[in-house]
Design an enzyme around this catalytic site. Structure first.
Site: not given
Length: 165
Positions: A56, A63
């Site tokens: 992120c 992620d």
């Protein structure tokens, strides 16, 4: 006795070598292509990468996703090991999920110039929210061929959804 096709492989650098994991981030230079031996026969290639990770850009949290690239090759196809190395280049790359999906589409279409390409970013839920990003592009071709390609893609999407892929 082993037989061999006439596929051109002399120019490929990644296949058959120790896998380098790039620290510099994603780049079209990581992708390799080989000539499509069937450019007059439209067909769809689907590549799923279920081990995708990135970071992120705000929190630095990881992620996770399955990235699916589907395309109709024109003159070139992507070499699968170089695709894997390209996907691993996102591991320490900070970017939003929407940007990642569209970057992959841009890089694939730049490298391959396919007749059609779609990238599906199927991101794992984080913070209770699941995000799926779909981006696609058709190559400009004559109207009759464009319609035939759109029909083929439409049928592919219907058929593909039926199998849950």
């Amino acid at each position: 006795m082993t037989t061999r096709s006439t596929d051109q492989t002399e120019h490929l650098r990644a296949l058959g070598q120790k896998t380098p994991y790039p620290a510099a981030g994603p780049s079209t230079d990581l992708l390799e292509a080989f000539p499509n031996r069937f450019p007059d026969r439209p067909y769809i290639v689907s590549i799923a990468f279920p081990e995708f990770t990135s970071l992120c850009p705000v929190t630095g949290q990881p992620d996770f996703a399955t990235i699916v690239v589907e395309y109709i090759p024109d003159q070139f196809c992507v070499e699968s090991k170089s695709f894997k190395v390209y996907m691993f280049a996102f591991r320490d790359h900070q970017s939003f999920m929407e940007t990642i999906t569209n970057t992959i589409l841009d890089d694939m279409t730049t490298k391959l110039q396919p007749l059609w390409c779609r990238v599906k970013g199927l991101f794992t839920p984080r913070g209770g929210t699941q995000l799926h990003v779909f981006a696609e592009r058709f190559k400009e071709v004559e109207p009759a061929r464009a319609q035939a390609l759109r029909d083929m893609v439409s049928e592919w999407k219907r058929e593909n959804n039926r199998h849950g892929a």
